[in-house]
Design an enzyme around this catalytic site. Structure first.
Site, PDB file in Angstrom:
ATOM      1  N   HIS A  82       4.571  -7.326  21.758  1.00  7.56           N
ATOM      2  CA  HIS A  82       3.816  -6.925  20.570  1.00  7.56           C
ATOM      3  C   HIS A  82       2.566  -7.774  20.378  1.00  7.56           C
ATOM      4  CE1 HIS A  82       3.134  -4.483  17.131  1.00  7.56           C
ATOM      5  NE2 HIS A  82       3.380  -5.412  16.232  1.00  7.56           N
ATOM      6  N   ASP A  83       2.695  -9.064  20.185  1.00 10.77           N
ATOM      7  CA  ASP A  83       1.502  -9.905  20.204  1.00 10.77           C
ATOM      8  C   ASP A  83       1.120 -10.155  21.659  1.00 10.77           C
ATOM      9  OD1 ASP A  83       0.274 -10.401  17.774  1.00 10.77           O
ATOM     10  OD2 ASP A  83       1.769 -11.872  17.169  1.00 10.77           O
ATOM     11  N   HIS A  84      -0.175  -9.974  21.954  1.00 11.10           N
ATOM     12  CA  HIS A  84      -0.657 -10.011  23.334  1.00 11.10           C
ATOM     13  C   HIS A  84      -0.950 -11.444  23.748  1.00 11.10           C
ATOM     14  CE1 HIS A  84      -2.055  -5.539  22.936  1.00 11.10           C
ATOM     15  NE2 HIS A  84      -0.776  -5.727  22.634  1.00 11.10           N
ATOM     16  N   HIS A 103      -0.333 -10.382  15.065  1.00  7.13           N
ATOM     17  CA  HIS A 103       0.655  -9.638  14.286  1.00  7.13           C
ATOM     18  C   HIS A 103       1.527 -10.548  13.437  1.00  7.13           C
ATOM     19  CE1 HIS A 103      -0.375  -5.815  15.993  1.00  7.13           C
ATOM     20  NE2 HIS A 103      -0.163  -6.242  17.233  1.00  7.13           N
ATOM     21  N   HIS A 136      10.753  -5.255  20.999  1.00  3.70           N
ATOM     22  CA  HIS A 136       9.296  -5.227  21.161  1.00  3.70           C
ATOM     23  C   HIS A 136       8.610  -6.128  20.147  1.00  3.70           C
ATOM     24  CE1 HIS A 136       5.229  -4.024  21.890  1.00  3.70           C
ATOM     25  NE2 HIS A 136       5.091  -3.618  20.639  1.00  3.70           N
ATOM     26  N   ASN A 168       5.736   0.180  19.704  1.00  5.84           N
ATOM     27  CA  ASN A 168       5.153   1.082  18.714  1.00  5.84           C
ATOM     28  C   ASN A 168       4.158   2.062  19.339  1.00  5.84           C
ATOM     29  OD1 ASN A 168       3.859  -1.683  18.757  1.00  5.84           O
ATOM     30  ND2 ASN A 168       2.226  -0.566  17.707  1.00  5.84           N
ATOM     31  N   ASP A 171       5.570  -1.320  24.644  1.00  3.01           N
ATOM     32  CA  ASP A 171       4.182  -0.854  24.762  1.00  3.01           C
ATOM     33  C   ASP A 171       3.876  -0.678  26.243  1.00  3.01           C
ATOM     34  OD1 ASP A 171       3.821  -0.625  22.072  1.00  3.01           O
ATOM     35  OD2 ASP A 171       2.320  -2.193  21.895  1.00  3.01           O
ATOM     36  N   ASP A 180       3.520  -5.134  26.946  1.00  7.19           N
ATOM     37  CA  ASP A 180       2.196  -4.675  26.516  1.00  7.19           C
ATOM     38  C   ASP A 180       1.254  -4.526  27.709  1.00  7.19           C
ATOM     39  OD1 ASP A 180       2.425  -5.142  23.299  1.00  7.19           O
ATOM     40  OD2 ASP A 180       3.516  -6.671  24.410  1.00  7.19           O
ATOM     41  N   TYR A 187      -0.282   2.803  26.987  1.00  7.94           N
ATOM     42  CA  TYR A 187      -1.321   2.855  25.944  1.00  7.94           C
ATOM     43  C   TYR A 187      -2.156   4.106  26.112  1.00  7.94           C
ATOM     44  CZ  TYR A 187      -0.428  -1.967  24.566  1.00  7.94           C
ATOM     45  OH  TYR A 187       0.154  -3.113  24.091  1.00  7.94           O
TER      46      TYR A 187
END
Length: 329
Positions: free
Chosen positions: A242-244, A216, A207, A113, A75, A42, A78
């Site tokens: 996915h979760d930051h 999430h 991811h 995603n 990710d 991410d 962005y």
């Protein structure tokens, strides 16, 4: 432009079709039989949201550990992936950011995603390796390093809401539709590859979160479809973004360990959602993860944006048993 360490011709020799139809890359160990890597997710924000600061610390830790490669948990660009192979975001978010000498190693990369919101075919294209040969991105593939096999899995197509309620986002489902067939084939290929593996360590990378206490939370589709395959085949770790944040969760009904490394740039969500598995560590901020493996030992460290060690966890395999040990800094 980053230093070219892995030429396209060499890559074509390294990549072959594995027994279970997943592409395979062979990556040798160090002379002492160990392997050291960094894991980041991410991240792709053209250096903003402290991406450049995280990259700087990755370079320092990478040098200290003499890393062999980097794994990206997705990710990568962005907010909406790449627009094409000539999108300057590739260099602005990758080549121009991760410039440390220690990071001039292969980056084995999965899609997230946000990557699916752009031109996925472009991000998978070998044309990007002409710009920066480090960037190795495929939908699902295997990295084999003798003592360990990493199974990198394309998790975005599992998540139903991206198909049914994409809101204002467009997802590039070329070569994925129909969803059910794609997922069924991927799960069968992964199951076959895991069954055929004789590696000491089996690590699956995706991811999306399997277990998470951040914004999430758990991904229901992965718990339903992917998790049984991991448990059936004795997978040691599931590693995701996915979760930051940075987190470590232990399964309460299997030896499986879940590690989130999604702190490559924008973070600090301020959300905590407990789940039924055992939370070992959670940091709602930016940072990255290191993993060192030998035939019998695994050592994991989470670092923050300043390079400070936040958490250490180790596991020894003794006659296929597991002896975990964790230490919060």
């Amino acid at each position: 432009m980053a230093k070219v360490l892995l030429s396209l011709s060499l890559l074509s020799l390294l990549v072959s079709i594995a027994l279970a139809d997943l592409a395979r890359i062979e990556h040798s160990l160090k002379n002492d039989g160990s392997l050291s890597i960094l894991v980041i997710g991410d991240w792709g924000r053209k250096g903003t949201y402290n991406q450049s600061l995280v990259a700087e610390q990755m370079g320092k830790v990478g040098k200290e550990l003499n890393i062999d490669f980097v794994i990206s948990t997705g990710d990568n660009f962005y907010e909406n992936g790449l627009t094409g192979v000539d999108d300057k975001a590739f260099e602005q978010s990758f080549s121009d950011i991760y410039t440390a000498e220690s990071l001039q190693k292969p980056w084995y990369t999965v899609l997230g995603n946000h990557d699916y919101r752009g031109d996925v075919i472009a991000q998978l294209s070998p044309a990007l390796q002409k710009l920066d040969s480090r960037f190795i991105c495929m939908r699902s593939f295997i990295v084999n390093s003798e003592i360990v096999e990493f199974f990198l899995v394309d998790t975005t197509p599992f998540v139903m809401k991206y198909w049914t309620t994409p809101e204002d986002s467009h997802y590039d489902w070329r070569d994925v539709e129909p969803r059910n067939t794609y997922i069924s084939n991927l799960l069968q290929d992964l199951n076959n590859a895991l069954q055929a593996s004789s590696a000491n360590w089996k690590i699956v990378v995706g991811h999306h979160t399997m277990r998470s206490v951040s914004e999430h939370g758990d991904t229901a589709e992965l718990l339903q479809y992917l998790l049984p395959v991991l448990k059936k085949n004795g997978v040691d770790f599931y590693v995701n973004g996915h979760d930051h944040c940075l987190e470590h969760i232990s399964s309460t009904d299997s030896p499986l360990q879940y590690f989130t490394s999604g702190g490559g740039s924008k973070a600090w969500r301020g959300t905590y959602i407990p789940n039924s598995d055992k939370l070992q560590f959670f940091y709602d901020g930016q940072g990255f993860m290191s993993l060192k493996l030998t035939k019998s030992d695994a050592d994991i460290i989470f670092y923050d944006v300043a390079g400070r060690e936040l958490y250490k966890w180790s596991m020894a395999k003794i006659n296929q048993g597991h002896l975990p040990c964790n230490e919060a800094m």
